[in-house]
Design an enzyme around this catalytic site. Structure first.
Site, PDB file in Angstrom:
ATOM      1  N   ARG A  71       0.854  -1.199   0.000  1.00  0.00           N
ATOM      2  CA  ARG A  71       0.000   0.000   0.000  1.00  0.00           C
ATOM      3  C   ARG A  71       0.881   1.238   0.000  1.00  0.00           C
ATOM      4  NH1 ARG A  71      -2.668   2.864   4.747  1.00  0.00           N
ATOM      5  NH2 ARG A  71      -4.773   3.526   4.160  1.00  0.00           N
ATOM      6  N   GLU A 162      -9.511   7.231   5.615  1.00  0.00           N
ATOM      7  CA  GLU A 162     -10.219   7.367   6.893  1.00  0.00           C
ATOM      8  C   GLU A 162     -11.264   8.483   6.828  1.00  0.00           C
ATOM      9  OE1 GLU A 162      -7.199   5.343  10.081  1.00  0.00           O
ATOM     10  OE2 GLU A 162      -7.164   7.527   9.966  1.00  0.00           O
ATOM     11  N   GLU A 264      -5.358  -0.885   7.484  1.00  0.00           N
ATOM     12  CA  GLU A 264      -4.385  -0.421   8.481  1.00  0.00           C
ATOM     13  C   GLU A 264      -4.565  -1.198   9.774  1.00  0.00           C
ATOM     14  OE1 GLU A 264      -4.062   3.740   9.310  1.00  0.00           O
ATOM     15  OE2 GLU A 264      -4.478   4.327   7.234  1.00  0.00           O
TER      16      GLU A 264
END
Length: 367
Positions: A71, A162, A264
């Protein structure tokens, strides 16, 4: 004899297959790491060693340990010039040369975007909404098209990072869902214009908060937001119990009929500091039963992986440990505008303070 030869050839073919093609029965499709800090670390002299202490390329060390996905975040115009299209392209070439999958994470900012801040890039600050939406499309397309042109098409793309409260505040705040939808769909359309097979991820933090996820994705569906995969951040010391995380993961996969991926997660392997900048997580046991030790780090990643694998109907894709290569290299701190800043995260990397691969790396690679 022919049967023996054929069996041998099939075995050799399987061993030679790219890492991302070797999912195997019961194995996670994605065993990944975010290494967004790697290019800057290497430029500043960062060193990486395998578990035996042999110095080598960090990406190759991760791949040889069994990881199969990387990522990389993208900022628009950060102060230090890293995590831009120009910096991501050469890392992507290395990732694909190793047969690994590639997830591109667009923050749509010049710096960190997360639940507490979704700052517009300076160049987009004064744009009217229609032009802001176009800027999202153009930026997304530009980066992904450059990746495709060099033969390293992104396999997955996060449209936002997020985005609990939306993106590109105030215009894309969740206080105006139609605006949020317009911006996210602009990103989705750009991804698909470059590559129809690339999967679009919508990513929220607080992976144990089912109320948040139901509220957010119910609104997303009501407003016609398009996506392929639900992405979650889950840090056990911030985001609720492992049981709450498992319950949420199973619920959203079933409720929305989408695969889920933990983009994450992390856990510390020590409480010690390596760069003179206070660590973010300092507890000796950040989560009950999982100490800040190499064994505790391994156990937590294994547990998160076990929970993802158990998502019904095969909808649990896998996980990425966050910033696996962010070791204590001077100048490679959290603030792109302040070279004197430290990172506060080096005790959660997959390399120890001697630059050697930690046991958690091999554990992740076997999930």
């Amino acid at each position: 004899m022919k049967r023996i030869i054929l069996t041998t050839l099939l075995l050799l073919t399987a061993l030679a297959a790219p890492a991302h093609a070797q999912a195997g029965p019961g194995r996670l499709q994605i065993r990944g790491a975010d290494v967004s800090s790697l290019a800057k670390s290497e430029a500043l002299g960062g060193v990486y060693r395998d578990a035996a202490g042999r110095r080598g390329d960090a990406l190759r060390i991760l791949s040889q340990a069994g990881l199969n996905y990387i990522r990389l975040k993208v900022w628009v115009n950060p102060a230090d010039g890293y995590n831009t299209k120009a910096r991501v392209l050469p890392v992507a070439r290395r990732v694909k040369a190793l047969g690994m999958g590639l997830l591109i994470d667009f923050h749509y900012s010049d710096t960190w975007a997360d639940p507490g801040k979704q700052f517009k890039p300076a160049a987009w600050e004064a744009l009217p909404f229609a032009q802001l939406r176009q800027a999202v499309y153009d930026h997304t397309y530009d980066v992904l098209d450059a990746l495709r042109d060099q033969g390293t098409t992104a396999d997955m793309v996060q449209v936002g990072n997020e985005i609990n409260g939306g993106l590109l505040w105030p215009d894309g705040s969740n206080s105006n869902w139609p605006n949020t939808a317009a911006l996210l769909n602009a990103g989705y359309d750009a991804v698909k214009a470059v590559s129809g097979s690339t999967r679009v991820v919508l990513h929220l933090a607080n992976g144990g908060d089912n109320g948040l996820y139901r509220w957010w994705f119910d609104n997303a569906n009501a407003n016609g937001i398009r996506y392929d995969v639900i992405g979650l951040s889950y840090y056990s010391y911030w985001h609720g119990t492992l049981a709450a995380f498992q319950s949420n993961l199973n619920d959203v996969a079933a409720r929305y009929g989408k695969p889920v991926v933990v983009v994450e997660t992390a856990h510390p392997f020590t409480t010690a500091d390596d760069d003179g900048w206070p660590n973010i997580i300092t507890a000796a046991e950040p989560y009950p039963g999982y100490p800040a030790t190499p064994q505790g780090q391994s156990a937590m990643l294994a547990k998160v992986g076990e929970i993802v694998r158990a998502v019904p109907n095969g909808r649990g894709l896998g996980l990425f440990t966050w910033e696996a290569t962010w070791t204590g290299v001077k100048g490679n701190g959290w603030d792109p505008a302040d070279p004197s800043s430290g990172n506060g995260w080096e005790n959660q990397a997959l390399f120890d303070y001697g630059d050697r691969a930690l046991p958690a790396m091999a554990v992740l690679g076997r999930l």
